[in-house]
Design an enzyme around this catalytic site. Structure first.
Site, PDB file in Angstrom:
ATOM      1  N   ASP A   1      -2.800   6.379  -4.066  1.00 15.67           N
ATOM      2  CA  ASP A   1      -1.613   5.722  -3.527  1.00 15.67           C
ATOM      3  C   ASP A   1      -1.186   4.584  -4.455  1.00 15.67           C
ATOM      4  OD1 ASP A   1      -3.590   3.865  -2.958  1.00 15.67           O
ATOM      5  OD2 ASP A   1      -2.870   3.412  -0.949  1.00 15.67           O
TER       6      ASP A   1
ATOM      7  N   ASP B   1      -6.009   2.212  -3.699  1.00 18.33           N
ATOM      8  CA  ASP B   1      -7.197   2.055  -2.859  1.00 18.33           C
ATOM      9  C   ASP B   1      -7.501   3.316  -2.042  1.00 18.33           C
ATOM     10  OD1 ASP B   1      -5.129   1.801  -1.022  1.00 18.33           O
ATOM     11  OD2 ASP B   1      -5.854  -0.070  -0.137  1.00 18.33           O
TER      12      ASP B   1
ATOM     13  N   ASP C   1      -1.240   1.321  -4.702  1.00 15.73           N
ATOM     14  CA  ASP C   1      -2.131   0.238  -5.121  1.00 15.73           C
ATOM     15  C   ASP C   1      -3.550   0.734  -5.384  1.00 15.73           C
ATOM     16  OD1 ASP C   1      -2.524   0.597  -2.315  1.00 15.73           O
ATOM     17  OD2 ASP C   1      -3.456  -1.366  -2.177  1.00 15.73           O
TER      18      ASP C   1
ATOM     19  N   SER D   1       0.828  -1.202   0.000  1.00 12.47           N
ATOM     20  CA  SER D   1       0.000   0.000   0.000  1.00 12.47           C
ATOM     21  C   SER D   1       0.866   1.257   0.000  1.00 12.47           C
ATOM     22  CB  SER D   1      -0.963  -0.037   1.193  1.00 12.47           C
ATOM     23  OG  SER D   1      -1.888   1.014   1.126  1.00 12.47           O
TER      24      SER D   1
END
Length: 568
Positions: A297, A301, A299, A142
């Site tokens: 960000d 999400d 990834d 993340s």
């Protein structure tokens, strides 16, 4: 075994040619690498990359995946037949870790549906549901620093694992043979046997088609000026396609940040919650006179947003502020069912509850973590008691449509652009919209402080903090919510009521003036987080109340831990 014995045992079985041997020779903290096994929780495993049983490497990835495989075998033939979807982001070794996961699953006779190229987390969640797979694996850390990586596991509903399932897999992992002895077959062999199937464009197209349900304002104001940055991550393709399909073409890209780069060279942390990541986007925004700046960000999400204030300067909205704007816009534009409900976490602003009460919509709280929001959505589907409308948390995570069961920055980008265009048509910015909400519902302000307390001493300090506040709450406390005891205590009278949420070592203190604070040890890092919320009569009043509350709480924390600066 102690850490030295663990390291010796590991080196005895590590292949001679393995590059991790060289890394270990140069490792400044070998004890940290071998002091314990990586812990598998509801977010899977996550940590620094490197050699050892407490680091992310192909061996710890293999062991965690073997635990998932054995769990699926416990669930029976249907689980094995449905298989696992695997995706990865742009971090160092993400692609290799994804392949190792697929190979281990194949070794246990479980089929993998593998994205060959990088993909955002919400697309992985969507793919699990679209393919009716039994599980999903996302290789990502993340918004953590560049030397981190992780393996997140998803269930059949496309959501991160609930605690009970994660605990069972964690138990199974302890029974898996030594990680260095797990030797999966070769990729080509597994492909020929049908255990690895590559997927891609079909899933992307189906996901992008689903985004059409996000837009509420079909009359697009095409002159909305957008600046977008994926912060060197995975979102570029899906965000551009989604915006273009919605009629938003006036999009300026932050060129220095559009290409995937695991080192994230232009930012200290690739986290859209941090205002510093908008430095380049603001420069582009000023040149393009942009209405809105958007950052996802790595990834994809989480979504961060910056807008112009009344002075024409760009300000970064907090996750709470953007969530309130999105919620109000959705409720105002949408035809609402009689049993509609929104879901937020216990540390998310109470402004959302004030808004929903104005629309006769129910607000339900969950513990921190989007998996708990996803659990509620699943419960709604099973019982029919409520209709899901919106889910969000203060850390810039939002979900508008439940074809995904994790926070989704791609959905959020399209929705926020639609919302900004709507406000622009009224001659307003999103900042103006936020001020309208404050004027109507009260001036809510929130903040978060975090203490990093590592090692055994840090764990002892966190325990001391929790014990002290649990036994001696601040004198002005009206209600103490103790999620470990699962009870709400009316402090003046001592009366208690049950809390219908899972057990967690979290404390929330509520005051008569609508102020509150919450203490939560992190589940993935050696941190203790402190969340604060107030409601004032003006911006100045609420900021003053917030500063006073923070000071009182953090000074007590400083007295308990000796951590200088905790109260500043």
């Amino acid at each position: 075994m102690d850490w030295k014995s663990n390291m010796t045992h590991w080196l005895e079985h590590l292949p001679i040619e393995d590059p991790l041997r060289i890394e270990l020779q140069n490792e400044p903290n070998p004890e940290g690498c071998f002091c314990k096994n990586m812990e598998f929780g509801t977010a899977g495993i996550r940590g620094r990359m490197g050699p050892g049983i407490n680091r992310m490497n192909i061996y710890t990835v293999r062991k965690a995946t073997a635990g998932l495989a054995k769990y699926m075998m416990e669930q029976g033939h249907d689980a094995i037949k449905r298989g696992v979807v695997i995706a990865h982001d742009c971090r160092h070794l993400s692609q290799e870790f994804a392949m190792e996961s697929a190979k281990i699953l194949g070794m246990y006779g479980i089929r993998s549906f593998l994205f060959k190229d990088l993909r955002p987390t919400p697309v992985l969640s969507f793919a699990v549901r679209y393919l009716s797979a039994y599980s999903g694996i996302m290789i990502t850390a993340s918004h953590n620093p560049p030397d981190y990586n992780g393996l997140k596991v998803y269930g059949p509903d496309g959501a991160q694992l609930p605690p009970k399932t994660a605990d069972r897999i964690a138990d199974i992992i302890q029974t898996v043979e030594f990680e260095c002895l797990l030797e999966p077959p070769h990729e080509k062999e597994l492909q020929q046997q049908g255990f690895i199937t590559y997927i891609g464009k079909q899933i992307d197209n189906a996901y992008l088609d689903s985004l059409t349900a996000i837009r509420l304002n079909k009359k697009v104001q095409k002159d909305l000026r957008i600046v977008f940055t994926p912060l060197h991550g995975t979102a570029m393709h899906h965000v551009r396609k989604g915006l273009n399909a919605a009629g938003f073409y006036n999009v300026t890209l932050v060129k220095e940040q559009i290409y995937p780069d695991p080192n994230f060279p232009t930012v200290e942390l690739p986290n859209p919650e941090e205002h510093a990541v908008f430095e380049l986007a603001i420069q582009y925004g000023e040149e393009a006179d942009a209405d809105i700046l958007l950052a996802t960000d790595p990834d994809a999400d989480r979504l961060g947003v910056a807008v112009k204030n009344s002075s024409g300067e760009y300000v970064v909205l907090t996750g709470n502020q953007l969530g309130a704007l999105m919620l109000h816009y959705l409720l105002k534009q949408k035809s609402l069912p009689r049993n509609g409900a929104i879901i937020k976490t216990i540390v998310t602003s109470e402004l959302g509850r004030a808004i929903t009460s104005d629309f006769s919509v129910r607000t339900l709280d969950t513990l921190t973590g989007f998996k708990f929001i996803a659990e509620k959505i699943d419960e709604f589907e099973r019982t029919g008691e409520f209709k899901f409308l919106f889910g969000y948390e203060e850390s810039c995570g939002y979900l508008i449509a439940d074809f995904v069961r994790d926070k989704d920055a791609i959905q959020s980008v399209v929705f926020v652009a639609d919302m900004a265009a709507y406000y622009k048509k009224q001659g307003k910015s999103l900042y103006d919209g936020l001020m309208d909400l404050f004027e109507k519902y009260g001036y809510f302000q929130e903040s978060v402080q975090s203490l990093k307390l590592e090692g055994k001493e840090g764990s002892d300090q966190i325990a001391r903090i929790m014990d002290a506040f649990r036994m001696d709450p601040p004198s002005q406390t009206l209600v103490l919510e103790d999620y470990l005891a699962r009870e709400s205590i009316h402090v003046p009278s001592g009366t208690k009521a049950p809390i219908d949420l899972p057990k967690a070592n979290v404390l929330k203190f509520k005051f008569a003036d609508d102020s509150w604070f919450c203490i939560r040890p992190s589940g993935t890092e050696s941190k203790c987080k402190f969340y604060f919320g107030v409601k004032g009569k003006s911006i100045a009043d609420s900021r003053g109340k917030l500063s006073k509350l923070e000071k009182e709480v953090m000074e007590k924390v400083e007295s308990l831990t000796g951590y200088m600066g905790a109260g500043k």
